[in-house]
Every structure is written in structure tokens, then in C-alpha cells.
Design an enzyme around this catalytic site. Structure first.
Site, PDB file in Angstrom:
ATOM      1  N   LYS B  79     -80.307  14.588 -22.621  1.00  0.00           N
ATOM      2  CA  LYS B  79     -81.286  14.832 -21.554  1.00  0.00           C
ATOM      3  C   LYS B  79     -80.526  15.080 -20.250  1.00  0.00           C
ATOM      4  CE  LYS B  79     -85.480  12.660 -19.620  1.00  0.00           C
ATOM      5  NZ  LYS B  79     -86.366  11.480 -19.714  1.00  0.00           N
ATOM      6  N   SER B 154     -91.211  12.548 -20.468  1.00  0.00           N
ATOM      7  CA  SER B 154     -90.381  13.537 -19.825  1.00  0.00           C
ATOM      8  C   SER B 154     -89.223  14.065 -20.667  1.00  0.00           C
ATOM      9  CB  SER B 154     -89.809  12.946 -18.539  1.00  0.00           C
ATOM     10  OG  SER B 154     -88.906  11.903 -18.824  1.00  0.00           O
ATOM     11  N   SER B 178     -91.364   7.914 -21.688  1.00  0.00           N
ATOM     12  CA  SER B 178     -90.733   9.243 -21.707  1.00  0.00           C
ATOM     13  C   SER B 178     -89.880   9.540 -22.929  1.00  0.00           C
ATOM     14  CB  SER B 178     -89.879   9.442 -20.450  1.00  0.00           C
ATOM     15  OG  SER B 178     -90.681   9.821 -19.362  1.00  0.00           O
TER      16      SER B 178
END
Lengths: 98, 495
Positions: B79, B154, B178
Site C-alpha cells: 500500500k 482504503s 481499511s
């Protein structure tokens, strides 16, 4: 807790974010809705409850105060928006001498 | 090689360790697959082909030297809020669009040391603030199951990368859901360990009392493998907990006999769409069939989770994001004086959702409002954590939906509060700090969907009981095999 009560222009000044008048209006409406939503917390009886800042049972984490290698200066300064020699170059902070 | 790309991390690491395939061959196969598929999916903000090759050569050399590497040759997606040295690290924000990380974070470093190959940095909601990945300022990520739908957020890019076979494992970060919500949306495993289990050093901070890094994988076994690799105390993060990490891989159960699984009274399935509800009812029956005793538990304060979270997380975010002022790194929009420079830089650098959260947090912390908002939310957090303690006195694990629906279409949640409610089932666990994961539990086909869409079952256990949590999840996964029933249909068309 006054629900929906937010002076967006003032808060934006505190947060150092320039907002256009249109943004003040749009974000203000959205934040008002959110503040109304979070005001449901008023229904929770919390007067005798301690506040939780974090959930893990650790306190006063310390380490030896020893010199350790840090990031190389040039590597860090490579990220600078403006650099002058081995310094960050930033806009004037103090005013003209009066 | 491309067959091996669809294997698990354990299988790949074994094949590479036995020299049936080299790490460099794995790297080339993964790079080719990202090239073939990411145009359709958009999981990556930065591809790191050269780094993957370099790392693969090192892995092959270390194996030749007789080292044992638990993730040898396993392609990993990171990420893009995690620092990887000499690589662009953006948080999907204009303010960091061109920032090159000067160091590598601890969790990433541990994966590299274990032999994983970094194939790229993945898209996210800007600064990890969002539940659909639509708040990215730098790209659109599509759900591999239906390219007209969001991947969740996310950690949307990380789950999409694993679901579409471009990476075998990924790291995500979870502040209020997330990792778990997007994992549910994309039909993969997403695991948030106990707060403090995994170092946050090198994770760009959003809400420091909540942020936690965790694995995104195809199987629970791989989640255990990655967890064992990244967990543990780190001198660079004083909030990591100085207690030994129990092994997880040897705790994976085959059934649930002797376990009490709590079903939360307040999480009434009748609130869900009938097809979604049917999947969760079946999931609870499956837990029972596998030997668990289902018991009703209560989380009476959980209904206040979202409201509590949307004061605490923005308050911490407003403080953390104060560092982005255009002076030492990132975007600078130069103005006549320093104050105007700050304001113009942050106005241009942050997107709407980040601004909203900074403003709400600044407001909640400001003079006259601090006690009414922030302190009250911290007290509510205490009650939520206590609810979990009480519930776990009556059960060993809690089962509930990971999200209230399957993945939705782009632009479906236009007002912020309806988006925030997507994390209704994940936020209470984050506020309590307990370990929690989403495992695939079935499929629904909503009107207009191009095919079946996955749902996730959220399982949660007490603080620091990751071994037990992964054990329960493994028994469920093995006893239901939902993760193996389908492959995302978009992959066929992308190839």
C-alpha cells in the site's frame, strides 16, 4: 455539544487551509451533517467513565539515550521543495526590521 | 511460472526454496502479469519491476548460500502509504505525489528480509481516508469481480492486486476497517492484528492510536505466514508491544469443536438485503456445523462506534497531517509569506475528504469544543472496549458481517456520512484494538452486477490472540471453501 455548529472559515484558518467561498459553503454543509450525526454521542452516559487515549497496556516506554546513525543529510535534503547548500530554504518567517 | 502465480505464498516459497523455480523467474512472471492485467484493474500507482528483479537476484543468491527464507520469491504489493526506500511513496495525495521515501518501514523490511519480491505500490483513498478507493487523487482502482464497482477502501489497490493475481500477498493498513472491508469486497483474506503488534515505523500516520498494518492474502495460512513475518516489537515504534508473538501457522484448526462463537445481538441481520442476510445466516450455520457453539453476545455501545470514530480519527489526523506544510518535503505552493504558503500548499495538496477530516478534527480539538467532542468520544471508546471485554467473557470469538453489502458501483455514496457507515461493522473492533479479519463467506448477485460478488465474514478475538483468531478462521475457510468457488471474471477479459 451544539450540533451542526461549526465556523468553517475560522477552523480552516486554524488548520492552515485556504478555502474558497464555495468550499466554505459546501464543506460547511457536509460538516454540519456530520456533526449532527456525531452528536448522537450525547445520549451515552459517560460522566463516570475514564477517557481512553489508546488501548494497549503500556506506559512510559523508554530506550537508552545513545547516538545512532541518522538518515544521510543529502538523502533527506533531496526531498526539499527548495534547498540552499545543506539547508532547507523556506519563505521569510520574520518581518522586515522596523 | 504463471501457474505458480496463482498458487499460495507457502507453495511459491516452497517451490523457490526447492529450486524448482528461481526467484528471478517468479519476478519476471509477476512483472508480466502486472503488465497484462493492471491496465484493466488499476491497482498500482507505481510499478517496481527493477526492484523486484534486484531483490529476486538477492533472494536466489541467499538461497544458494543455504539460507531459509519463508517468503522466498513471493510477489508482494505494498500500500502506497508505506515507505520503501528510493521509491515514490504518495499516500495517493497530490501533496506527496513526487516524494521519494528515504528509508524502508519495518514491516516492509521484514517481508524483504524473508524473501518477498516488491512488485509495486498500490492505490488507496488519499491518506487512507475512505472506504472505496474513490478518494485517491492519483488513480482509479476497479474491483476485479466487476470493473464497474469499487474495490473498497482504503486498501483498495492492495486487495485488487491480490484478487486479480498480480501479487500473491499484499500489505494494507487498517484504521477503521481499511483492510477488512476491501478484502470482503474483493473476495480475499484481510487481517488486522491487535493494535501494537506490527510496527508502524514507515507507515505514514493517519490516526496513530488506531492505525495498524496487516496482511492481505488468498488464504488464512498465508495470512498467518505473513503475520509471523511482520509482527513483533520494534525499537523504532514505541507503541509496539513487548510481548512475544505466538506462532500462528501451527495453530490453524481443522474444526471448531469446543469453541463458543458470539453472535452480536445489536448486529441484526434483518437490517441487510435479503440475499446478503441469507449468506450470513448460512455462515453462522456453517460455524455451528464445524462444531462451534453459537452464543448471543451484546455490544450495546457498538452503535456509537461510527460517531466515536469520526471524532477520534479526524482529531488525530488533524494533528498528524500538520506536518505537510510545504517546508521540508512534498508540494510547496510559494506565496508572499510563510502563512500564505502553508495555506495555499495545503489547499492545493489535499483532496476534499482529507480537508473534511482535518477540519472536523481541528474543530473537535479547538478551544470550547474539546471536552464536548474529543473527550466525550474518548470516553465512548472506553465503553466500546469494555463491551468487548464483557462479550469475550462469554465467547472465544465473535462472528459478524465485514460489511453491510457487496461492493457498490462508482459514485454510489455521494454524501460522506453514508460512506462512513460502510465501516459500521469494522470500526468498533478498531476502537477496542482487538484483532479482526475478513474471510470470504459467499456471494451475491445484486441487480446490475456483471456476476457474483463476494462477501466477507468478520471474525474477532480478544487482544493479542491472533493465533486463536487465525485458527478459527482457518477451520471456517477449510470447512466452506468459499475462497475457491470463483475467480474474478474480469481476469478472463483482461488476458
Amino acid at each position: 455539544m451544539a450540533s451542526g455548529d461549526i465556523d468553517v472559515a475560522y477552523v480552516a484558518k486554524l488548520a492552515r487551509i485556504a478555502l474558497t467561498p464555495a468550499e466554505v459553503e459546501r464543506l460547511g454543509a457536509q460538516l454540519g451533517t456530520l456533526l449532527e450525526y456525531v452528536s448522537t454521542l450525547e445520549r451515552l452516559p459517560v460522566s463516570d467513565v475514564a477517557a481512553t487515549a489508546q488501548v494497549i497496556p503500556s506506559t512510559n516506554v523508554t530506550r537508552e539515550d545513545v547516538v545512532r546513525p541518522s538518515l544521510p543529510r543529502d538523502v533527506v535534503l533531496a526531498s526539499a521543495p527548495q534547498r540552499q547548500g545543506s539547508y532547507f530554504r523556506v519563505p521569510r518567517i520574520a518581518g522586515e526590521p522596523s | 511460472m504463471s501457474d505458480l502465480l496463482d498458487a499460495t505464498a507457502r507453495e511459491i516459497a516452497r517451490a523457490v526454496a526447492e529450486r524448482k523455480v528461481s526467484a528471478l523467474e517468479m519476478a519476471e512472471a509477476a512483472i508480466a502479469r502486472v503488465h497484462a492485467r493492471d491496465g484493466a484493474v488499476g491497482a498500482f500507482l507505481t510499478r517496481t519491476a527493477d526492484l523486484a528483479r534486484e531483490q529476486a537476484r538477492r533472494v536466489d543468491a541467499r538461497l544458494a548460500d543455504g539460507e531459509t527464507l519463508p517468503l522466498a520469491g513471493v510477489p508482494v504489493a505494498l500500500k502506497d502509504n508505506m515507505c520503501l526506500s528510493e521509491t515514490r511513496t504518495t499516500c495517493a495525495s497530490r501533496i506527496l505525489e513526487h516524494w521519494i521515501a528515504p528509508y524502508t518501514g519495518t514491516a516492509v523490511q521484514r517481508l524483504l528480509r524473508a524473501g518477498a519480491l516488491p512488485v509495486g505500490k498500490t492505490n488507496l483513498d488519499e491518506f487512507a481516508m475512505g472506504s472505496s478507493c474513490e478518494n485517491s487523487a492519483l488513480g482509479v482502482t476497479r474491483n476485479p469481480w466487476d470493473l464497474g464497482r469499487v474495490p473498497g477502501g482504503s486498501s483498495g489497490g492492495s486487495v485488487a492486486a491480490v484478487a486479480s493475481g498480480m501479487a500473491t500477498i499484499a500489505l494494507g493498513s487498517d484504521t477503521g476497517g481499511s483492510i477488512r472491508e476491501p478484502a470482503a469486497f474483493c473476495g480475499v483474506v484481510g487481517f488486522k492484528p491487535t493494535y501494537g503488534r506490527v510496527s508502524r515505523y514507515g507507515l505514514i500516520a493517519f490516526a496513530s492510536s488506531l492505525d495498524q498494518i496487516g496482511p492481505i492474502t488468498k488464504t488464512i495460512e498465508d495470512a498467518a505466514l505473513v503475520y509471523e513475518t511482520i509482527a513483533g516489537v520494534d525499537p523504532m515504534d514505541a507503541t509496539t508491544v513487548a510481548r512475544s508473538v505466538e506462532t500462528a501457522l501451527d495453530g490453524l484448526r481443522e474444526d471448531l469443536r469446543g469453541l463458543r462463537v458470539g453472535i452480536v445481538r445489536e448486529f441484526d441481520l434483518a437490517k441487510l438485503e435479503p440475499d446478503v442476510r441469507a449468506v450470513y445466516e448460512q455462515a453462522y450455520r456453517d460455524l455451528e456445523r464445524l462444531g462451534a457453539e453459537l452464543v448471543e453476545v451484546s455490544l450495546p455501545t457498538a452503535d456509537y462506534g461510527v460517531a466515536t470514530y469520526y471524532l477520534i480519527a479526524p482529531a488525530e489526523c488533524s494533528s498528524n497531517l500538520a506536518r505537510f506544510d510545504g517546508m521540508r518535503y512534498g508540494l510547496r505552493v510559494e506565496q508572499a509569506d510563510v502563512g500564505a504558503t502553508y495555506e495555499a500548499t495545503r489547499a492545493a495538496g489535499f483532496g476534499d475528504e482529507v480537508k473534511r477530516r482535518i477540519l472536523i478534527g481541528t474543530h473537535a480539538l479547538s478551544s470550547g469544543y474539546y471536552d464536548a467532542y474529543y473527550v466525550r468520544a474518548q470516553k465512548a471508546r472506553t465503553l466500546i472496549a469494555r463491551d468487548f471485554e464483557k462479550a469475550f467473557a462469554a465467547c472465544d470469538a465473535i462472528a459478524c458481517p465485514a460489511a453491510s453489502s457487496a461492493a457498490f458501483e462508482f459514485n454510489a455514496k455521494s454524501d460522506p456520512v453514508s460512506m462512513y457507515l460502510m465501516d459500521y461493522y469494522t470500526i468498533p473492533m478498531s476502537l477496542a484494538g482487538v484483532p479482526s479479519l475478513s474471510v470470504p463467506c459467499g456471494y451475491v448477485t445484486p441487480a446490475g452486477a456483471r456476476g457474483p460478488l463476494p462477501l466477507g465474514l468478520e471474525l474477532t478475538t480478544p487482544l493479542f490472540t491472533e493465533r486463536a483468531l487465525l485458527g478459527v478462521a482457518h477451520a471456517y475457510e477449510r470447512g466452506t471453501q468459499h475462497g475457491k468457488h470463483h475467480a474474478p471474471p474480469s481476469l478472463e477479459s483482461a488476458l
